[in-house]
Every structure is written in structure tokens, then in C-alpha cells.
Design an enzyme around this catalytic site. Structure first.
Site, PDB file in Angstrom:
ATOM      1  N   TYR A  71      -3.787  -3.885  -1.088  1.00  0.00           N
ATOM      2  CA  TYR A  71      -4.305  -3.152   0.079  1.00  0.00           C
ATOM      3  C   TYR A  71      -4.576  -1.696  -0.285  1.00  0.00           C
ATOM      4  O   TYR A  71      -5.660  -1.177  -0.048  1.00  0.00           O
ATOM      5  CB  TYR A  71      -3.280  -3.247   1.210  1.00  0.00           C
ATOM      6  CG  TYR A  71      -3.729  -2.638   2.515  1.00  0.00           C
ATOM      7  CD1 TYR A  71      -4.723  -3.238   3.276  1.00  0.00           C
ATOM      8  CD2 TYR A  71      -3.135  -1.480   3.012  1.00  0.00           C
ATOM      9  CE1 TYR A  71      -5.131  -2.691   4.492  1.00  0.00           C
ATOM     10  CE2 TYR A  71      -3.540  -0.931   4.223  1.00  0.00           C
ATOM     11  CZ  TYR A  71      -4.527  -1.537   4.961  1.00  0.00           C
ATOM     12  OH  TYR A  71      -4.922  -1.000   6.167  1.00  0.00           O
ATOM     13  N   ASP A  72      -3.569  -1.066  -0.885  1.00  0.00           N
ATOM     14  CA  ASP A  72      -3.682   0.373  -1.166  1.00  0.00           C
ATOM     15  C   ASP A  72      -4.872   0.675  -2.076  1.00  0.00           C
ATOM     16  O   ASP A  72      -5.665   1.585  -1.811  1.00  0.00           O
ATOM     17  CB  ASP A  72      -2.403   0.904  -1.836  1.00  0.00           C
ATOM     18  CG  ASP A  72      -1.167   0.704  -0.974  1.00  0.00           C
ATOM     19  OD1 ASP A  72      -1.282   0.022   0.066  1.00  0.00           O
ATOM     20  OD2 ASP A  72      -0.090   1.212  -1.337  1.00  0.00           O
ATOM     21  N   GLU A  73      -4.978  -0.104  -3.145  1.00  0.00           N
ATOM     22  CA  GLU A  73      -6.052   0.189  -4.107  1.00  0.00           C
ATOM     23  C   GLU A  73      -7.412  -0.227  -3.560  1.00  0.00           C
ATOM     24  O   GLU A  73      -8.424   0.400  -3.875  1.00  0.00           O
ATOM     25  CB  GLU A  73      -5.774  -0.464  -5.463  1.00  0.00           C
ATOM     26  CG  GLU A  73      -4.493   0.047  -6.141  1.00  0.00           C
ATOM     27  CD  GLU A  73      -4.548   1.535  -6.529  1.00  0.00           C
ATOM     28  OE1 GLU A  73      -5.491   2.253  -6.149  1.00  0.00           O
ATOM     29  OE2 GLU A  73      -3.618   1.999  -7.213  1.00  0.00           O
ATOM     30  N   ARG A  83       8.232   5.737  10.511  1.00  0.00           N
ATOM     31  CA  ARG A  83       6.807   5.526  10.768  1.00  0.00           C
ATOM     32  C   ARG A  83       6.442   6.342  12.003  1.00  0.00           C
ATOM     33  O   ARG A  83       7.303   6.715  12.802  1.00  0.00           O
ATOM     34  CB  ARG A  83       6.485   4.046  11.034  1.00  0.00           C
ATOM     35  CG  ARG A  83       6.710   3.098   9.857  1.00  0.00           C
ATOM     36  CD  ARG A  83       5.769   3.362   8.701  1.00  0.00           C
ATOM     37  NE  ARG A  83       5.894   2.355   7.645  1.00  0.00           N
ATOM     38  CZ  ARG A  83       6.762   2.414   6.633  1.00  0.00           C
ATOM     39  NH1 ARG A  83       7.611   3.438   6.543  1.00  0.00           N
ATOM     40  NH2 ARG A  83       6.787   1.474   5.714  1.00  0.00           N
ATOM     41  N   ARG A 123       6.729   8.256   6.721  1.00  0.00           N
ATOM     42  CA  ARG A 123       5.286   8.372   6.931  1.00  0.00           C
ATOM     43  C   ARG A 123       5.033   9.128   8.242  1.00  0.00           C
ATOM     44  O   ARG A 123       5.536   8.743   9.289  1.00  0.00           O
ATOM     45  CB  ARG A 123       4.651   6.990   6.996  1.00  0.00           C
ATOM     46  CG  ARG A 123       3.149   7.040   7.124  1.00  0.00           C
ATOM     47  CD  ARG A 123       2.558   5.679   7.251  1.00  0.00           C
ATOM     48  NE  ARG A 123       2.609   4.918   6.022  1.00  0.00           N
ATOM     49  CZ  ARG A 123       2.567   3.588   5.995  1.00  0.00           C
ATOM     50  NH1 ARG A 123       2.514   2.904   7.109  1.00  0.00           N
ATOM     51  NH2 ARG A 123       2.575   2.958   4.844  1.00  0.00           N
TER      52      ARG A 123
HETATM   53  N1  UDP Z   1       9.906  -3.613   9.523  1.00  0.00           N
HETATM   54  C1  UDP Z   1      11.156  -4.022   9.961  1.00  0.00           C
HETATM   55  N2  UDP Z   1      11.256  -5.226  10.593  1.00  0.00           N
HETATM   56  C2  UDP Z   1      10.192  -6.032  10.815  1.00  0.00           C
HETATM   57  C3  UDP Z   1       8.913  -5.616  10.374  1.00  0.00           C
HETATM   58  C4  UDP Z   1       8.810  -4.396   9.712  1.00  0.00           C
HETATM   59  O1  UDP Z   1      12.167  -3.318   9.796  1.00  0.00           O
HETATM   60  O2  UDP Z   1      10.374  -7.115  11.404  1.00  0.00           O
HETATM   61  C5  UDP Z   1       9.794  -2.292   8.869  1.00  0.00           C
HETATM   62  C6  UDP Z   1       9.095  -2.317   7.522  1.00  0.00           C
HETATM   63  O3  UDP Z   1      10.029  -2.565   6.492  1.00  0.00           O
HETATM   64  C7  UDP Z   1       8.506  -0.924   7.453  1.00  0.00           C
HETATM   65  C8  UDP Z   1       8.194  -0.591   8.908  1.00  0.00           C
HETATM   66  O4  UDP Z   1       8.977  -1.487   9.691  1.00  0.00           O
HETATM   67  O5  UDP Z   1       9.471  -0.008   6.981  1.00  0.00           O
HETATM   68  C9  UDP Z   1       6.736  -0.758   9.265  1.00  0.00           C
HETATM   69  O6  UDP Z   1       6.318  -2.003   8.802  1.00  0.00           O
HETATM   70  P1  UDP Z   1       4.914  -2.629   9.155  1.00  0.00           P
HETATM   71  O7  UDP Z   1       4.864  -3.995   8.535  1.00  0.00           O
HETATM   72  O8  UDP Z   1       4.668  -2.561  10.621  1.00  0.00           O
HETATM   73  O9  UDP Z   1       3.813  -1.702   8.488  1.00  0.00           O
HETATM   74  P2  UDP Z   1       3.775  -0.655   7.274  1.00  0.00           P
HETATM   75  O10 UDP Z   1       3.874   0.669   7.911  1.00  0.00           O
HETATM   76  O11 UDP Z   1       4.921  -0.912   6.332  1.00  0.00           O
HETATM   77  O12 UDP Z   1       2.467  -0.924   6.638  1.00  0.00           O
END
Ligand code: UDP
Length: 320
Positions: free
Chosen positions: A148-150, A214, A278
Site C-alpha cells: 500500500y505504502d509504496e 491515530r 499518527r
Molecule cells: N486496531 C486495533 N484493533 C482492531 C483494528 C485495528 O487495535 O480491531 C489498531 C491497529 O493496530 C492500528 C489502529 O488500530 O494501530 C488503526 O488501525 P486501522 O486498521 O484502522 O488503520 P491504520 O491506521 O493502521 O491504517
């Protein structure tokens, strides 16, 4: 953006793509949405089926394509959740490279403006906090998130190359975590997961210690920011996200409060390369676009509650 205008939205059946179609129709565009329905759902625009200004074409943009004259290309096609892009790694790389080049060629053919949905993942697991557009990022080029990132970093490079070489009128939106109605309940992202679990009385799966952060933007704020960017003259990347930062544990607490759920929290292993923090610096969007998000997390979760409740009540077999 004046006069009779036609916009192409790649990934138009996706979460953000379909909300963008709605917003463009409201702005007076006629809209052609294209999607291969790998992760998008045509039910996201069921409500548009009788709108004569809207059309949907199911096609694969990894092949050269032409859907007639357009004034604007919004390139939004790409699996977007870590679960989806891990399951569809090669498709993600293809749509970010071949798909992006083909979408750029459409814009070039019709001298259309072009906006690409890029991502905070360009910053990887950032060492600079909050993240400004000038930060080059800290990305593992071969890890599980690299597909995804790249792909997105390549997409940004391709967009800038078309701007520099062909003088294409391009824009790059770096989108941070966004949520709201039409997110796939099973796409694995944190808000759909927590909402589903809370509404079904299941344990909320917090990955790692839950102290990673986040910053969540409600979809209507996000779309407003994207439209403002589309109307601007800025060619360099612009962060479009909500700068209010939460730990994942705090996010779980908000979901429990809004759903009035008694679900407990269960910790699970942290996925590899999961970014620790983030948060967008949105000074540029504030200054340039006069935009900032208005909807806080708790309000946005309330606005999403009906959607998630209905989705969570549907039989598992009816889900994607
Ligand atoms: N996460 C979590 N439980 C879940 C799904 C995600 O703790 O059931 C955490 C995940 O490890 C990350 C953050 O929530 O740190 C955001 O994850 P998401 O998949 O929504 O998107 P990302 O920001 O990582 O692309």
C-alpha cells in the site's frame, strides 16, 4: 470549476469514492464512477440509480480505459484497509501503478484536472510528529504494509511527473484515518471492528497495548476538505485529516460510550510495522483551503451509529 462539467471517480463504489460521487453531484457535476468491485460495493450508490447525472461502469483501470470526455479525474481506486491490501497485495500494487498511470492518461487526453487520494501511510511509522507535508517519511519498503505504502508513494511520484512533464493540473491529498457510514463492517479497520464488536456484545480487540495513536476524521469533513483542495491551485501534497489524536484505547472507550455497550477489551498481538503514532499537521490545509474538521470523534461515531447498527445486525453470510 464552472460550466457543465463531468467528473470521473475511480474507486467510485468505495467508502470515500461513493461519498465523493454524492458531493460532486451536489456540486452540479455529472459523474461517472468506475470500479472493479474488488473491495467496493455497488450498493453504495443504490440511491443514485435513477439519477440521470450519474453512471457506473464496472471496469478494470489497470487496463487502459476511456469513458469519454471528463473535466476532472478523481483517482480513488485502491484497497484501503490493512486487511484488504494485505489480502490483495498485488492488486494494490497494480492499481497504484498501472491504474494510476491509466487514470493520469485519461486526464491528459481530455486536459482534465486530476486529484489523487494519497495517504498518511506515505509517512510510514513516522519519526516526525505531527506529520507535515514536507516530511519524507519512514517507510519499510518490503514489509506487509509496503504494497500500500509504496503504491501510494509511486502514485504521488507519477502524479508529480505528469504535472512536471505534461503540465497536467494535478492535486495530491494525503488522507488520514477517515470513518463513517458505508465503511465495510468487515474491512478490519479499527472503527468498524470496534463498532461491530460493541454492538454485538463481543470483546473489543485492541492490538498491542493500545497506546498507539491515530487521528480520526469524519467522512463529511474529509469530503469537504477534498473538494476544497480540488478547487485550489495547489499541486504539492496537502494533508486532509483531523488533527485531534487518540490512543486506540481512548478510541475503544469512545465507541463503548456511544454504543452504550458493556463489551470488555481483549488485547491481541500488534500487527507488524503498525505505526506507533499518527497525527496530521493541517496548517497547510487551514491556510490554503480555509478548511478544518468540525466533527469530533464522539459526534462522528453517533452520526455513524445507525449505519453500523444495521450492518452489524445483518447476517454474517450477507456480509462481504
Ligand atoms: N486496531 C486495533 N484493533 C482492531 C483494528 C485495528 O487495535 O480491531 C489498531 C491497529 O493496530 C492500528 C489502529 O488500530 O494501530 C488503526 O488501525 P486501522 O486498521 O484502522 O488503520 P491504520 O491506521 O493502521 O491504517
Amino acid at each position: 470549476m464552472t460550466g457543465p462539467r463531468r467528473a470521473l471517480v475511480t474507486g467510485g463504489a468505495g467508502f470515500l469514492g461513493s461519498h465523493l460521487c454524492d458531493a460532486l453531484l451536489t456540486e452540479g457535476f455529472s459523474v461517472v464512477a468506475v470500479d472493479n468491485l474488488l473491495t467496493g460495493k455497488s450498493s453504495n450508490f443504490d440511491h443514485l440509480r435513477h439519477d440521470t447525472h450519474f453512471e457506473f461502469l464496472q471496469l478494470d483501470i489497470n487496463q487502459p480505459f476511456d469513458c469519454g470526455h471528463v473535466d476532472y479525474v478523481f483517482h480513488f481506486a485502491c484497497p484501503a484497509s490493512p486487511v484488504d491490501y494485505t489480502a490483495h497485495g498485488i492488486a494494490t500494487l497494480k492499481v497504484g501503478s498501472l491504474g494510476t498511470l491509466n487514470a493520469l492518461e485519461v486526464a491528459r487526453k481530455y486536459n482534465a484536472k486530476y486529484l489523487i487520494s494519497s495517504t498518511s501511510e506515505c509517512y510510514g511509522d513516522p519519526l516526525e510528529h505531527p506529520q507535515k507535508e514536507t516530511y519524507w517519511g519512514h517507510v519499510n519498503p518490503i514489509g506487509p504494509r509496503s504494497v500500500y505504502d509504496e503504491a501510494k508513494r509511486f502514485s504521488e511520484a507519477a502524479t508529480m511527473a505528469y504535472h512536471r512533464t505534461h503540465k497536467l493540473d494535478t492535486r495530491i491529498a494525503r488522507i488520514f484515518n477517515t470513518y463513517g457510514p458505508r465503511m465495510q463492517l468487515n474491512d478490519g479497520r479499527v472503527i468498524p471492528n470496534f463498532m461491530k464488536q460493541a454492538l454485538r456484545g463481543e470483546e473489543l480487540t485492541v492490538y498491542g497495548d493500545g497506546n498507539q495513536t491515530r487521528s480520526f476524521c469524519y467522512v463529511s469533513d474529509e469530503i469537504e476538505g477534498l473538494l476544497r483542495l480540488a478547487k485550489s491551485m495547489e499541486h504539492l501534497p496537502v494533508n486532509v485529516g483531523n488533527p485531534v489524536e487518540f490512543t486506540i484505547l481512548e478510541c475503544a472507550e469512545r465507541v463503548l460510550a456511544v454504543t452504550q455497550s458493556k463489551s470488555k477489551i481483549r488485547h491481541q498481538p500488534l500487527p507488524e510495522d503498525d505505526p506507533r503514532q499518527r497525527r496530521p499537521d493541517i496548517t497547510k490545509a487551514r491556510t490554503l483551503l480555509g478548511w478544518e474538521p468540525k466533527i469530533d470523534l464522539e459526534t462522528g461515531l453517533r452520526l455513524s451509529l445507525d449505519y453500523f447498527r444495521k450492518a452489524a445486525e445483518e447476517k454474517t453470510s450477507a456480509q462481504r
